[in-house]
Scaffold this active site. Structure first.
Site, PDB file in Angstrom:
ATOM      1  N   THR A   1      32.418  32.835  44.463  1.00 56.74           N
ATOM      2  CA  THR A   1      33.230  32.174  43.432  1.00 56.74           C
ATOM      3  C   THR A   1      34.686  32.656  43.465  1.00 56.74           C
ATOM      4  OG1 THR A   1      32.355  33.811  41.902  1.00 56.74           O
ATOM      5  CG2 THR A   1      31.357  31.629  41.850  1.00 56.74           C
TER       6      THR A   1
ATOM      7  N   LYS B   1      37.548  45.293  45.740  1.00 53.07           N
ATOM      8  CA  LYS B   1      36.578  46.234  45.178  1.00 53.07           C
ATOM      9  C   LYS B   1      36.107  47.271  46.184  1.00 53.07           C
ATOM     10  CE  LYS B   1      34.123  43.587  41.571  1.00 53.07           C
ATOM     11  NZ  LYS B   1      32.753  43.082  41.256  1.00 53.07           N
TER      12      LYS B   1
ATOM     13  N   MET C   1      24.016  34.702  19.587  1.00 52.02           N
ATOM     14  CA  MET C   1      22.878  35.275  20.315  1.00 52.02           C
ATOM     15  C   MET C   1      21.930  34.131  20.681  1.00 52.02           C
ATOM     16  SD  MET C   1      20.979  37.621  21.586  1.00 52.02           S
ATOM     17  CE  MET C   1      19.296  37.381  22.170  1.00 52.02           C
TER      18      MET C   1
ATOM     19  N   ASN D   1      39.496  46.478  40.437  1.00 51.28           N
ATOM     20  CA  ASN D   1      38.926  45.185  40.057  1.00 51.28           C
ATOM     21  C   ASN D   1      40.046  44.158  39.844  1.00 51.28           C
ATOM     22  OD1 ASN D   1      37.202  43.115  38.830  1.00 51.28           O
ATOM     23  ND2 ASN D   1      35.660  44.707  38.805  1.00 51.28           N
ATOM     24  N   TRP D   2      39.925  43.304  38.852  1.00 45.46           N
ATOM     25  CA  TRP D   2      40.879  42.193  38.671  1.00 45.46           C
ATOM     26  C   TRP D   2      42.216  42.655  38.096  1.00 45.46           C
ATOM     27  CZ3 TRP D   2      42.892  41.833  33.915  1.00 45.46           C
ATOM     28  CH2 TRP D   2      42.208  42.479  32.887  1.00 45.46           C
TER      29      TRP D   2
ATOM     30  N   GLU E   1      26.820  35.979  39.524  1.00 46.60           N
ATOM     31  CA  GLU E   1      25.693  36.804  39.071  1.00 46.60           C
ATOM     32  C   GLU E   1      24.540  35.917  38.602  1.00 46.60           C
ATOM     33  OE1 GLU E   1      28.938  38.188  38.663  1.00 46.60           O
ATOM     34  OE2 GLU E   1      28.120  39.387  40.289  1.00 46.60           O
TER      35      GLU E   1
ATOM     36  N   ASP F   1      28.245  43.444  45.606  1.00 47.53           N
ATOM     37  CA  ASP F   1      29.165  42.836  44.636  1.00 47.53           C
ATOM     38  C   ASP F   1      30.612  43.215  44.960  1.00 47.53           C
ATOM     39  OD1 ASP F   1      30.116  41.388  42.465  1.00 47.53           O
ATOM     40  OD2 ASP F   1      29.706  42.955  40.998  1.00 47.53           O
TER      41      ASP F   1
END
Ligand code: CA
Length: 687
Positions: A249, A341, A657, A401-402, A193, A314
């Protein structure tokens, strides 16, 4: 006689994905005693998330009670499946912390914190999670969020070696578990991303020295070509993709078959997502979104199968892979199964890479089917979106997903968690001019966010946001499905006791009949669950353990359980255990205090776009926090007065942050502030 499951499986003739029935009979059939390990995050080397243990079965699972629990000290996402060897449990927590505990009592043996700088949390697309450790030859291996691979002494947790596996100047992260293969530690990374180029590496397990590296996508063709595999791959790319990273990746699935002698990796999405910007002339963009077989000794390419050619959504192929032997059309085939996915369940011959079946396990509107003659998806006309938002299924969250799926050999079923939420894809051409922090997708997340939140909270039994699915990989069709009200749920464990265990985003941990999907047992733990359980036996007692800590992709503002900063906890259950079970409780949500600030109308739209590019990954879609990180809408007057100071000068860097001065202009900061004030005003209107 104490014999670990691992020792048994090392014996010739007892192979995990061939002889599980035999192993289970030896271990548990007669006496139910002994020690049975869970030596890999997936339980078995084949990736099955299955156990031959059957002390806990459909007839007695109601007697499960709490054996012990361990407070992890984190409120961030917990995604690891604990491994257990010789009575010790090893697992990882958020921020890449590794722990070892007595697996029978939960007593902590050691805890290792690699001290990942917290401001690097913003480089992780999906929370500061870690999906587990590997254990081999007295060493525990873990990848850290900031790209290090570490070896720890399994007895003490002492650091033995640590190597940088990524360029610290780029936005790589590691969240996946390492695997140990032939004396090497195999590790991938994430970051597609953020404009990176994917690869997987092998390090000497004894020394940490790099043995080989396989890049999944070609770099600049004017420079060195690292792999012969790129001669084929280069023809499938156009433009100057290497300047944008390319992606691909290897952030989760890696499996090894010692008999076939191949290592399998799953590769991720393109970077940026939108192919129009990544490879303007089109093309399949090899080896994005592919299952790739490599030689384990050298990392040399052997074969690939691309599940999503020319990915623009994605749609990764990093999802878990299971190696099994299936009877298909009268022959025993060595297969590799994956439910990526994109919504199709793939069965491949893992020796040759031949596609054997690919049927939809979820609603797919981007493609109608996979053409078995070509192995390619038949895309729908709307799938290749432009600047006008197009509603598609699955979403970037994935139909799966994972979260680990599980293969039960006796029943020939795969159990997997699925999601059925749509997403509105639309192009964002600014990807070419973006700099610094933030996602670089070529997709505008603001319209996507508007549809994803209501979809995640719908309650339609016939079209649920999430489910537990039993899939028959031979017949290539579903057997049963349990609808869930939450879209993001935990990974799955199945056992020879014919039980399927799964936790859910709503904080419940449940056992289902593997045959029918009937719910047999359930307990409320107080925090959403995304991890998968593991099971093991010590001294004749079978335990089931699970990490409960909502986060990961669920961090993106779609909680199924209204908790705020709820502590993560590791739980272990056994038959007739009777420790007192108190579900964890979060903090009270902050109250909305009056402030003197108002959104600037013309700034809300640009602010929404800048917010979703830079802030969503932690603070949530539509500025709605999942509860583990500050909800910006509730911020104090002092915070709203100091947006520039915080976002550009890094005033709150110490608490995690970071400064975004490399990515945002003062004007964009003001726009984000206006957007958050706008979302806040909706809360005020509701009061
Ligand atoms: Ca991705």
């Amino acid at each position: 006689m104490m014999r670990t499951f691992r020792q048994l499986t090392r014996r010739p003739g007892v192979r995990l994905f061939l002889g599980t029935g035999l192993a289970s009979a030896v271990l548990c059939g007669a006496s139910g005693t002994g020690t049975v390990d869970w030596p890999y995050t997936s339980g078995e080397r084949s990736g099955s998330h299955y156990s031959p243990l059957r002390q806990i079965h459909a007839g007695n699972v109601k007697q499960l009670g709490l054996a012990w629990s361990y407070d992890t000290g984190t409120t961030r996402g917990l995604e690891a499946t604990p491994i257990v060897v010789g009575g010790t449990m090893y697992t990882s927590l958020s921020w890449s912390v590794a722990v070892a505990l007595d697996a029978a009592t939960g007593k902590l043996k050691w805890r290792h914190d690699p001290r990942v700088p917290h401001e690097l949390g913003s480089r992780a697309c999906c929370d500061v999670v870690n999906r587990g450790v590997a254990l081999d030859n007295g060493k525990v291996f873990i990848g850290t969020l900031d790209g290090r691979l570490q070896a720890l002494d399994a007895a003490t947790g002492r650091l033995l070696w640590s190597v940088e596996t990524t360029d610290p100047g780029k936005h790589y992260t590691i969240t996946g578990a390492p695997r140990v293969v032939k004396g090497m530690v195999i590790i991938g990374n994430g970051g597609a991303e953020y404009g990176v180029r994917g690869y997987v590496s092998a390090y000497d397990a004894a020394t940490g020295k790099l043995v080989w590296r396989f890049y999944t996508v070609p770099g600049n063709p004017a420079e060195k070509i690292e792999s012969e595999a790129f001669e084929k791959a280069l023809k499938t790319w156009s433009g100057e993709w290497w300047k944008l990273g390319g992606g691909g990746t290897v952030w989760d699935a890696i499996e090894y078959d010692p008999q076939v002698g191949l290592l399998y990796i799953g590769t991720g999405n393109g970077s940026p997502w939108n192919r129009n910007f990544r490879s303007p002339g089109g093309g399949d963009n090899l080896y994005l979104s592919s299952i790739v077989a490599l030689r384990p000794d050298t990392g040399a390419y052997v074969w690939h199968y691309q599940v999503t050619p020319g990915d623009s959504w994605d749609f990764t192929a990093t999802q878990p892979m299971i190696l099994a032997d299936l009877r298909i059309a009268g022959a025993t085939r060595k297969v590799l199964m994956q439910a990526p996915k994109n919504g199709f369940f793939y069965v491949l011959d893992r020796v040759s890479g031949e596609l054997l079946s690919a049927e939809p396990f979820a609603k797919t509107t981007w493609a109608t089917r996979i053409d078995m003659a070509t192995g390619r998806p038949v895309e729908t006309p709307e799938a290749r979106y432009g600047e006008q938002p197009v509603l598609l299924l699955p979403s970037p969250m994935g139909a799966h997903n994972w979260h680990p799926m599980s293969y039960h050999q006796g029943l020939n079923l795969v159990f997997l968690p699925t999601s059925g939420i749509p997403f509105a894809y639309s192009a964002d051409p600014r990807v070419l001019s973006l700099r610094g922090h933030g996602w670089r997708l070529g997709v505008d997340l603001a319209p996507g966010g508007k549809v994803i939140v209501p979809a995640a909270h719908k309650e339609k039994p016939d079209d649920p946001p999430g489910s537990l699915l039993a899939w028959d990989p031979v017949a290539a069709k579903p057997r049963w499905r349990v609808a869930h009200k939450s879209w993001c749920n935990g990974g799955v464990l199945s056992t020879a006791g014919d039980i399927v265990f799964q936790g859910r985003g709503d904080g419940n941990f449940s056992a289902y009949s593997a045959q029918t999907g009937d719910k047999l047992w359930e307990v409320f733990l107080g925090n959403g669950i995304v991890a998968a359980p593991s099971t093991y036996s010590i001294g004749g007692t079978q335990y089931v353990s699970i990490l409960a800590g909502y986060g990961g992709i669920g961090l993106n503002g779609l909680p199924a359980l209204d908790t705020y900063k709820a502590p993560g906890r590791l739980w272990a259950f056994a038959l007739n255990a009777n420790a007192k079970l108190t579900p964890v409780a979060g903090q009270p949500r902050p109250s909305l205090t009056p402030i003197e600030a108002a959104p600037v109308p013309g700034q809300i739209g640009p602010g929404a776009q800048a917010y979703h590019r830079n802030c969503t990954v932690c603070h949530g879609i539509n500025a709605v926090s999942s509860g583990s990180i500050a909800d910006l809408r509730y911020a104090s007057q002092a915070v709203f007065d100091n947006y520039r100071h915080i976002l550009l000068d890094g005033a709150l860097a110490k608490v995690g942050m970071p400064s975004f001065k490399d990515a945002l202009t003062p004007r964009e900061v003001e726009a984000i502030r206006s957007y958050v004030l706008f979302e806040r005003s909706k809360l005020e209107a509701r009061k």
